[in-house]
Design an enzyme around this catalytic site. Structure first.
Site, PDB file in Angstrom:
ATOM      1  N   ARG A 169     -16.464  -1.210 -24.567  1.00 32.66           N
ATOM      2  CA  ARG A 169     -16.963  -1.316 -23.190  1.00 32.66           C
ATOM      3  C   ARG A 169     -16.216  -0.363 -22.265  1.00 32.66           C
ATOM      4  O   ARG A 169     -15.086   0.030 -22.555  1.00 32.66           O
ATOM      5  CB  ARG A 169     -16.693  -2.721 -22.652  1.00 32.66           C
ATOM      6  CG  ARG A 169     -17.635  -3.768 -23.133  1.00 32.66           C
ATOM      7  CD  ARG A 169     -17.147  -5.132 -22.653  1.00 32.66           C
ATOM      8  NE  ARG A 169     -18.116  -6.157 -22.966  1.00 32.66           N
ATOM      9  CZ  ARG A 169     -17.825  -7.452 -23.066  1.00 32.66           C
ATOM     10  NH1 ARG A 169     -16.585  -7.867 -22.897  1.00 32.66           N
ATOM     11  NH2 ARG A 169     -18.766  -8.318 -23.335  1.00 32.66           N
ATOM     12  N   ASP A 225       0.818  -1.227   0.000  1.00 35.96           N
ATOM     13  CA  ASP A 225       0.000   0.000   0.000  1.00 35.96           C
ATOM     14  C   ASP A 225       0.851   1.277   0.000  1.00 35.96           C
ATOM     15  O   ASP A 225       0.337   2.348  -0.314  1.00 35.96           O
ATOM     16  CB  ASP A 225      -0.919   0.021   1.230  1.00 35.96           C
ATOM     17  CG  ASP A 225      -1.808  -1.201   1.321  1.00 35.96           C
ATOM     18  OD1 ASP A 225      -2.039  -1.839   0.276  1.00 35.96           O
ATOM     19  OD2 ASP A 225      -2.255  -1.525   2.443  1.00 35.96           O
ATOM     20  N   GLY A 271      -4.868  -1.184  -1.724  1.00 35.31           N
ATOM     21  CA  GLY A 271      -4.258   0.030  -1.196  1.00 35.31           C
ATOM     22  C   GLY A 271      -4.859   0.493   0.113  1.00 35.31           C
ATOM     23  O   GLY A 271      -4.438   1.488   0.688  1.00 35.31           O
ATOM     24  N   VAL A 276      -3.676 -11.031  -6.523  1.00 35.44           N
ATOM     25  CA  VAL A 276      -2.678 -11.160  -7.601  1.00 35.44           C
ATOM     26  C   VAL A 276      -1.611 -10.074  -7.425  1.00 35.44           C
ATOM     27  O   VAL A 276      -0.426 -10.293  -7.701  1.00 35.44           O
ATOM     28  CB  VAL A 276      -3.383 -10.997  -8.977  1.00 35.44           C
ATOM     29  CG1 VAL A 276      -2.385 -10.832 -10.100  1.00 35.44           C
ATOM     30  CG2 VAL A 276      -4.288 -12.178  -9.243  1.00 35.44           C
ATOM     31  N   GLN A 277      -2.034  -8.905  -6.919  1.00 36.12           N
ATOM     32  CA  GLN A 277      -1.099  -7.778  -6.748  1.00 36.12           C
ATOM     33  C   GLN A 277      -0.025  -8.047  -5.702  1.00 36.12           C
ATOM     34  O   GLN A 277       0.969  -7.342  -5.621  1.00 36.12           O
ATOM     35  CB  GLN A 277      -1.873  -6.516  -6.314  1.00 36.12           C
ATOM     36  CG  GLN A 277      -2.792  -5.994  -7.375  1.00 36.12           C
ATOM     37  CD  GLN A 277      -3.885  -5.114  -6.775  1.00 36.12           C
ATOM     38  OE1 GLN A 277      -3.792  -3.897  -6.772  1.00 36.12           O
ATOM     39  NE2 GLN A 277      -4.946  -5.725  -6.267  1.00 36.12           N
ATOM     40  N   ARG A 278      -0.252  -9.036  -4.855  1.00 36.43           N
ATOM     41  CA  ARG A 278       0.717  -9.339  -3.796  1.00 36.43           C
ATOM     42  C   ARG A 278       1.535 -10.586  -4.093  1.00 36.43           C
ATOM     43  O   ARG A 278       2.417 -10.939  -3.310  1.00 36.43           O
ATOM     44  CB  ARG A 278      -0.022  -9.559  -2.475  1.00 36.43           C
ATOM     45  CG  ARG A 278      -0.556  -8.308  -1.912  1.00 36.43           C
ATOM     46  CD  ARG A 278      -0.925  -8.347  -0.462  1.00 36.43           C
ATOM     47  NE  ARG A 278      -1.164  -9.584   0.205  1.00 36.43           N
ATOM     48  CZ  ARG A 278      -2.137  -9.766   1.110  1.00 36.43           C
ATOM     49  NH1 ARG A 278      -2.976  -8.790   1.373  1.00 36.43           N
ATOM     50  NH2 ARG A 278      -2.262 -10.895   1.739  1.00 36.43           N
ATOM     51  N   GLU A 287      -9.631   0.272  -3.860  1.00 33.99           N
ATOM     52  CA  GLU A 287     -10.665  -0.443  -3.085  1.00 33.99           C
ATOM     53  C   GLU A 287     -11.284   0.432  -1.989  1.00 33.99           C
ATOM     54  O   GLU A 287     -12.420   0.202  -1.587  1.00 33.99           O
ATOM     55  CB  GLU A 287     -10.073  -1.711  -2.468  1.00 33.99           C
ATOM     56  CG  GLU A 287      -8.916  -1.404  -1.499  1.00 33.99           C
ATOM     57  CD  GLU A 287      -8.307  -2.635  -0.857  1.00 33.99           C
ATOM     58  OE1 GLU A 287      -8.795  -3.743  -1.087  1.00 33.99           O
ATOM     59  OE2 GLU A 287      -7.325  -2.454  -0.102  1.00 33.99           O
TER      60      GLU A 287
END
Ligand code: F6P
Length: 341
Positions: free
Chosen positions: A162, A127, A170, A272-274, A221
């Site tokens: 779209r 974060d 974060g 997935v970000q971690r 988020e």
């Protein structure tokens, strides 16, 4: 000296690089021994250990996660938590602790240091929201993962005309959203520090379609609509009293489609970000933090955290580490608004 090492809180890429650096320099330069504590503060609280020597740390530099395991166990919420840790450390012959973690893990380290335990902290969080350090390792990797995803989403958004909404982590800071949105060429970036106006978001989307391109919305988020404009659900709390975030992407997907008529889809990047291998930047920062932490312990220093100030690694009081949340200054957000729409 016998030194205990633990990793607490949410994992993040680079933890193994810190452990490797601490153990390599501590063993080979200073001749210290190590004990690995399993699963964050649960390890010293319940005396759950694993062997930790140079052999155990070979080959872990590029590996994501943490070989020690992690948890959000909060010993300050357990009866006699601090004294249990003190007596377990004494029975294991542990002279000092290196605690690698974010705000919560380092908050516990601060309390232990005040109770007389010798402890040095190493900051980590994807974060990037710890006030005492310019950067935490894990952040660069998380941003890169989000940018790779945004690059891919652009092409499928164009094919289907779209709106694609990307929800990133974060917590209450918008750093991951700001950096990944800027680097990924997002058309709208929404962060917790600036409550958003859904009418303005929809206006950006219409404008983007008017120029024959499909919009990408990056939302943190923890982002919130302006008060009274949209309903949001409140999640459950963890052991440190943090609300479990997530879900704003879905809310936006429905709201944007209903208001603009454009087909909208959300992608939640989530954990997935971690995961996975740290970037080179994070490997270097994590290694430097580990080297400076073991130096501090070797010198008999306690109650400090290593921190990045500019390009230098310095020591700051642990209490300072957790006293201020580093959020995105509004002028930093306003800098990028020129790319919206
Ligand atoms: O603090 C790191 C972080 O990944 C936040 O970005 C996120 O809100 C939270 O941890 C998720 O926690 P958990 O792994 O418990 O789901």
């Amino acid at each position: 000296m016998r030194i205990g090492v633990l990793t607490g809180g949410g994992d993040c890429p680079g933890l193994n690089a810190v452990i490797r650096a601490v153990v390599r320099k501590g063993s080979e330069v200073y001749g210290h021994d190590f004990v690995g504590f399993r699963d964050g503060w649960k390890g010293p609280l319940e005396s759950v250990t694993m062997p930790l020597d140079v052999g155990a740390t070979r080959g872990i530099l590029p590996r994501g996660g943490t070989i020690l395991g992690s948890s959000r166990t909060n010993p300050l919420k357990v009866d006699d938590g601090v004294s249990r840790i003190q007596s377990n450390l004494a029975s294991l012959g542990v002279d000092a602790l290196i605690a690698i973690g974010g705000e919560d893990t380092l908050g516990v380290a601060t309390a232990l240091a005040a109770a007389g335990v010798s402890v040095v902290g190493v900051p980590k969080t994807i974060d990037n929201d710890l006030g005492a350090t310019d950067y935490t390792f894990g952040f660069d990797t998380a941003v890169q993962i989000a940018v790779d995803a945004i690059d891919r989403l652009h092409t499928t958004a164009e094919s289907h005309h779209r709106v694609l909404i990307v929800e990133v982590m974060g917590r209450h800071a918008g750093w991951i959203a700001l950096h990944s949105g800027l680097a990924g060429g997002a058309n709208v970036i929404l962060i917790p520090e600036r409550p958003f106006d859904i009418d303005q978001v929809c206006a950006y989307i219409e404008h983007r379609f008017a120029s024959h391109y499909s919009p990408i919305v990056v939302v943190a988020e923890g982002a919130q609509p302006k008060e009274g404009t949209m309903e949001l659900q409140v999640g459950e709390l963890d052991a440190f009293g943090h609300v479990r975030l997530g879900g704003i992407g879905l809310v936006l997907e429905r709201e944007i489609q209903a208001r603009t008529g454009y087909e909208s889809r959300q992608t939640v990047l989530g954990h997935v970000q971690r995961g996975g291998t740290p970037t080179a930047y994070d490997r270097v920062l994590a290694t430097r933090f580990g080297l400076h932490a073991i130096d501090a312990v070797h010198e008999g220093v306690s109650g400090v955290m290593v921190a990045l100030r500019g390009t230098e690694v310095v020591r700051v009081p642990l209490s300072e580490a957790t006293s201020e949340l580093k959020t995105v200054p509004l002028e930093r957000y306003e800098e990028v608004e020129v790319f919206f729409g």
